[in-house]
Design an enzyme around this catalytic site. Structure first.
Site, PDB file in Angstrom:
ATOM      1  N   ASP A  32      21.872  40.204  31.021  1.00  0.00           N
ATOM      2  CA  ASP A  32      20.544  40.797  30.818  1.00  0.00           C
ATOM      3  C   ASP A  32      20.308  41.260  29.375  1.00  0.00           C
ATOM      4  O   ASP A  32      19.200  41.698  29.045  1.00  0.00           O
ATOM      5  CB  ASP A  32      20.329  41.978  31.784  1.00  0.00           C
ATOM      6  CG  ASP A  32      20.198  41.522  33.226  1.00  0.00           C
ATOM      7  OD1 ASP A  32      19.986  40.314  33.454  1.00  0.00           O
ATOM      8  OD2 ASP A  32      20.326  42.375  34.127  1.00  0.00           O
ATOM      9  N   ARG A  67       7.668  44.065  35.138  1.00  0.00           N
ATOM     10  CA  ARG A  67       8.609  44.138  36.256  1.00  0.00           C
ATOM     11  C   ARG A  67       9.802  45.008  35.897  1.00  0.00           C
ATOM     12  O   ARG A  67      10.456  45.541  36.795  1.00  0.00           O
ATOM     13  CB  ARG A  67       9.103  42.732  36.615  1.00  0.00           C
ATOM     14  CG  ARG A  67       8.026  41.850  37.206  1.00  0.00           C
ATOM     15  CD  ARG A  67       8.622  40.572  37.763  1.00  0.00           C
ATOM     16  NE  ARG A  67       9.932  40.846  38.324  1.00  0.00           N
ATOM     17  CZ  ARG A  67      11.041  40.169  38.031  1.00  0.00           C
ATOM     18  NH1 ARG A  67      10.993  39.152  37.210  1.00  0.00           N
ATOM     19  NH2 ARG A  67      12.188  40.495  38.579  1.00  0.00           N
TER      20      ARG A  67
HETATM   21  N1  EPU Z   1      25.415  33.479  43.302  1.00  0.00           N
HETATM   22  C1  EPU Z   1      25.677  32.505  44.221  1.00  0.00           C
HETATM   23  N2  EPU Z   1      25.571  32.800  45.565  1.00  0.00           N
HETATM   24  C2  EPU Z   1      25.196  34.039  45.987  1.00  0.00           C
HETATM   25  C3  EPU Z   1      24.928  35.045  45.044  1.00  0.00           C
HETATM   26  C4  EPU Z   1      25.046  34.740  43.697  1.00  0.00           C
HETATM   27  O1  EPU Z   1      26.019  31.369  43.860  1.00  0.00           O
HETATM   28  O2  EPU Z   1      25.105  34.223  47.220  1.00  0.00           O
HETATM   29  C5  EPU Z   1      25.521  33.183  41.859  1.00  0.00           C
HETATM   30  C6  EPU Z   1      24.185  33.297  41.120  1.00  0.00           C
HETATM   31  O3  EPU Z   1      23.407  32.122  41.240  1.00  0.00           O
HETATM   32  C7  EPU Z   1      24.637  33.565  39.699  1.00  0.00           C
HETATM   33  C8  EPU Z   1      25.893  34.420  39.909  1.00  0.00           C
HETATM   34  O4  EPU Z   1      26.323  34.175  41.255  1.00  0.00           O
HETATM   35  O5  EPU Z   1      24.984  32.377  39.062  1.00  0.00           O
HETATM   36  C9  EPU Z   1      25.704  35.911  39.736  1.00  0.00           C
HETATM   37  O6  EPU Z   1      24.497  36.318  40.320  1.00  0.00           O
HETATM   38  P1  EPU Z   1      24.285  37.752  40.975  1.00  0.00           P
HETATM   39  O7  EPU Z   1      24.236  37.586  42.445  1.00  0.00           O
HETATM   40  O8  EPU Z   1      25.257  38.729  40.428  1.00  0.00           O
HETATM   41  O9  EPU Z   1      22.831  38.111  40.454  1.00  0.00           O
HETATM   42  P2  EPU Z   1      21.764  38.925  41.254  1.00  0.00           P
HETATM   43  O10 EPU Z   1      22.443  39.918  42.107  1.00  0.00           O
HETATM   44  O11 EPU Z   1      20.790  37.993  41.869  1.00  0.00           O
HETATM   45  C10 EPU Z   1      21.508  40.917  39.564  1.00  0.00           C
HETATM   46  C11 EPU Z   1      20.391  41.530  38.790  1.00  0.00           C
HETATM   47  C12 EPU Z   1      19.991  40.595  37.661  1.00  0.00           C
HETATM   48  C13 EPU Z   1      21.218  40.374  36.768  1.00  0.00           C
HETATM   49  C14 EPU Z   1      22.372  39.822  37.605  1.00  0.00           C
HETATM   50  C15 EPU Z   1      23.664  39.667  36.831  1.00  0.00           C
HETATM   51  C16 EPU Z   1      19.263  42.879  40.444  1.00  0.00           C
HETATM   52  C17 EPU Z   1      18.057  43.103  41.274  1.00  0.00           C
HETATM   53  N3  EPU Z   1      19.264  41.771  39.680  1.00  0.00           N
HETATM   54  O12 EPU Z   1      21.007  39.680  40.085  1.00  0.00           O
HETATM   55  O13 EPU Z   1      18.983  41.245  36.913  1.00  0.00           O
HETATM   56  O14 EPU Z   1      20.904  39.466  35.743  1.00  0.00           O
HETATM   57  O15 EPU Z   1      22.633  40.701  38.732  1.00  0.00           O
HETATM   58  O16 EPU Z   1      24.057  40.869  36.290  1.00  0.00           O
HETATM   59  O17 EPU Z   1      20.175  43.676  40.438  1.00  0.00           O
HETATM   60  C18 EPU Z   1      17.115  41.366  35.486  1.00  0.00           C
HETATM   61  O18 EPU Z   1      17.096  42.603  35.681  1.00  0.00           O
HETATM   62  O19 EPU Z   1      16.406  40.815  34.596  1.00  0.00           O
HETATM   63  C19 EPU Z   1      17.974  40.527  36.314  1.00  0.00           C
HETATM   64  C20 EPU Z   1      17.793  39.216  36.430  1.00  0.00           C
END
Ligand code: EPU
Length: 418
Positions: free
Chosen positions: A306, A398
Site C-alpha cells: 500500500d 475510499r
Molecule cells: N489471496 C489469494 N486467496 C485468498 C486471499 C488472498 O490468493 O483467499 C492472494 C491475493 O490475491 C493477494 C495476496 O493473497 O495476491 C494477499 O492478499 P490479501 O488477502 O492479504 O489482501 P486483502 O486482504 O484483500 C488487504 C488490504 C489491502 C492491502 C492488502 C495487503 C483490507 C480491507 N485490504 O487486502 O488494502 O493492500 O491487504 O496488505 O484490509 C488498500 O487499502 O488500498 C488495500 C488494497
C-alpha cells in the site's frame, strides 16, 4: 465526476493529524454485530468505505448511531438479513469480511463474490477453504457464496498464502466456534492485531496475537465494549513521503511509528531525517538530496504494497536509478503509465519497475485507477510544474479522510472541482 486540481511545485510545512486506520476499522465494524450489547468505536475515519460498511450493516438490521463526538455506536438485537448484496460488494471488496461473523454467530450467510479489481484478481479461496475446514457447507450460486453451518467447529488451519482479510475472516469465524481453532501462517499486519485485541476486549479468547500462529478458543458469547481504532499507517506514510519528495519539513500527529518501521527505514535511506516523539513523527528533508531506494513489497513487517506507488514517485525524481518489485498484487502498477505521462522514466519488467530519476515532473491531466495509485498521483503533482488535474478521484475518498483539507493546511494549492 469530481477531479482534484493541484498547482505545483510546492513545499509543505506544518502539522497534519492522522486519521483512524481504514483497514482496521472495516473488520472491526463487521465484527460488531457478534456482540450481545452496544459497541462504541472511536477514531473511526470518515471515508467512503466506512459509509459503505455502515450501509451494509444497517441493511442487515444493525442500529448505527453517531454520538456528539462522532464516535460510532452499533447494536444489533438480531439481524433481519444475513446477506451482503452484489451492489455493495462490488464497490468494496472488504464486504467479504461479513462472512466470518455471520457464519460464526448465525450459522448462515449469503455474500456476493467480490470478483476481480483494478490491482489484481484477488480470489477469496483461502477464506472459503478455512471455513469449510471448520465445518461450513459452502456453495457458489449465481455469483454468491452461500454458506451454512449448524455450529462452526474449531480446526487446525494452515493458510497457503499470507492473507490479511483471510486471517481476519477466519479469526472472526473462530471466536464463537465450538472448541479450539489454530490459524497458521496468519497475517501479522497491525490491522489484524487491532481486530484481535478488539475481539478479546469483547470476551474472545485469542492467543498468539502479533505472531503468525493464532490460537483461538471459542466462547459462547461476546459483549459490547468501547474501543479506539489504531492510526492509519498508510495515510501516515503517504504524508511523510509527500514531505520527503518535496524537500519539506512536516510533523504528523496521532501516528504510531512502531507500525511504520519498514517505511521509515526507506525514507531515511532516501535522505530524510526523522524523529519520533510519542505519537508525533517529524520528517525533515529541507536542503537534502533525495536518494533512490530499492523497494520489494511483502507482508508485514516488510515493506507494504500500500506504500509502493508513493515511494515510486519519490524514486521518479531521486538522484539515480532504483527498482521497485511488487510481490503481493499482480497488477498494481497502473500508476506507472500516468507517471510516465508526467515525465517519469519508468520501465516495467514483469513485477519489477526500473526507475531512472529525472530532474522534474510536469503537470498533465491524469487518471486515478485505485486508491494508492490516486495517492501517488497527488504526490507527483506536488513536484510537477503547472496544474495537474487528477480525474476519477472517487478512489481517494475510499481511503484518505479530508485529503484536500489536510494538504491545503500543509500549504498545497489544491481544490476539488467537477
Ligand atoms: N489471496 C489469494 N486467496 C485468498 C486471499 C488472498 O490468493 O483467499 C492472494 C491475493 O490475491 C493477494 C495476496 O493473497 O495476491 C494477499 O492478499 P490479501 O488477502 O492479504 O489482501 P486483502 O486482504 O484483500 C488487504 C488490504 C489491502 C492491502 C492488502 C495487503 C483490507 C480491507 N485490504 O487486502 O488494502 O493492500 O491487504 O496488505 O484490509 C488498500 O487499502 O488500498 C488495500 C488494497
Amino acid at each position: 465526476m469530481d477531479k482534484l486540481v493541484i498547482n505545483g511545485p510546492c513545499q509543505l510545512t506544518g502539522n497534519v493529524t492522522i486519521s483512524g486506520s481504514k483497514n482496521a476499522a472495516l473488520p472491526i465494524l463487521m465484527a460488531c454485530f457478534m456482540a450481545e450489547t452496544k459497541v462504541t468505536l472511536s477514531n473511526v475515519p470518515h471515508l467512503k468505505d466506512v459509509t459503505t460498511t455502515i450501509q451494509l450493516l444497517a441493511s442487515m438490521g444493525v442500529d448505527v448511531l453517531f454520538d456528539e463526538k462522532l464516535n460510532i455506536e452499533l447494536y444489533s438485537a438480531g439481524l433481519t438479513s444475513k446477506e451482503a448484496p452484489y451492489e455493495l460488494v462490488k464497490t468494496m471488496r472488504a464486504s467479504i469480511l461479513v462472512l466470518g461473523p455471520l457464519l460464526s454467530k448465525y450459522g448462515e450467510a449469503k455474500v456476493s463474490l467480490p470478483g476481480g479489481c483494478a490491482i489484481g484478481s484477488r480470489p477469496v479461496d483461502i477464506h472459503i477453504k478455512g471455513m469449510q475446514q471448520m465445518g461450513a457447507d459452502i456453495r457458489i450460486e449465481k455469483g454468491y457464496i452461500i454458506a451454512s453451518a449448524k455450529k462452526l467447529i474449531g480446526a487446525d488451519i494452515t493458510m497457503e498464502l499470507v492473507t490479511v482479510t483471510g486471517t481476519e475472516n477466519l479469526m472472526m469465524a473462530a471466536v464463537l466456534a465450538e472448541g479450539q481453532t489454530v490459524l497458521r501462517n496468519s497475517a501479522i499486519e497491525p490491522e489484524v492485531t487491532d481486530l484481535a485485541c478488539f475481539l478479546n476486549a469483547m470476551g474472545a479468547k485469542i492467543l498468539g496475537i502479533g505472531t503468525d500462529t493464532l490460537i483461538i478458543d471459542g466462547v459462547k458469547s461476546l459483549t459490547g465494549v468501547k474501543y479506539t481504532i489504531i492510526p492509519d499507517r498508510i495515510e501516515a506514510g503517504t504524508y511523510l513521503a509527500a514531505a520527503a519528495l518535496t524537500g519539506s519539513k512536516i510533523t504528523i500527529n496521532n501516528a504510531d511509528a512502531s507500525h511504520l518501521t519498514s517505511v521509515l527505514k526507506k525514507l531515511r535511506a532516501a535522505g530524510a531525517e526523522i524523529t519520533v516523539d510519542g505519537s508525533n513523527i517529524t520528517l525533515d528533508m529541507v536542503g537534502k538530496k533525495l536518494l533512490p531506494v530499492d523497494i520489494s513489497t511483502a507482508p508485514y513487517p516488510y515493506f507494504p504494497t500500500d506504500m509502493q506507488a508513493q515511494l515510486m514517485v519519490m524514486n521518479s525524481i531521486a538522484d539515480g536509478s532504483s527498482s521497485v518489485a511488487e510481490n503481493i498484487f499482480e497488477n498494481r502498477f497502473m500508476h506507472v503509465s500516468e507517471l510516465i505521462r508526467m515525465g517519469a522514466d519508468i520501465y516495467l519488467e514483469g513485477n519489477i519497475a526500473k526507475i531512472k530519476g529525472v530532474d522534474k515532473l510536469v503537470a498533465a491531466p491524469v487518471m486515478a485507477t485505485d486508491l494508492r495509485a490516486s495517492a501517488s498521483l497527488i504526490l507527483a503533482s506536488l513536484v510537477a510544474e503547472g496544474e495537474t488535474e487528477i480525474n476519477r478521484i472517487y478512489h481517494i475518498d475510499r481511503g484518505y479522510e479530508l485529503i484536500e483539507e489536510k494538504f491545503h493546511k500543509l500549504g498545497v494549492d489544491i481544490h476539488r472541482t467537477n
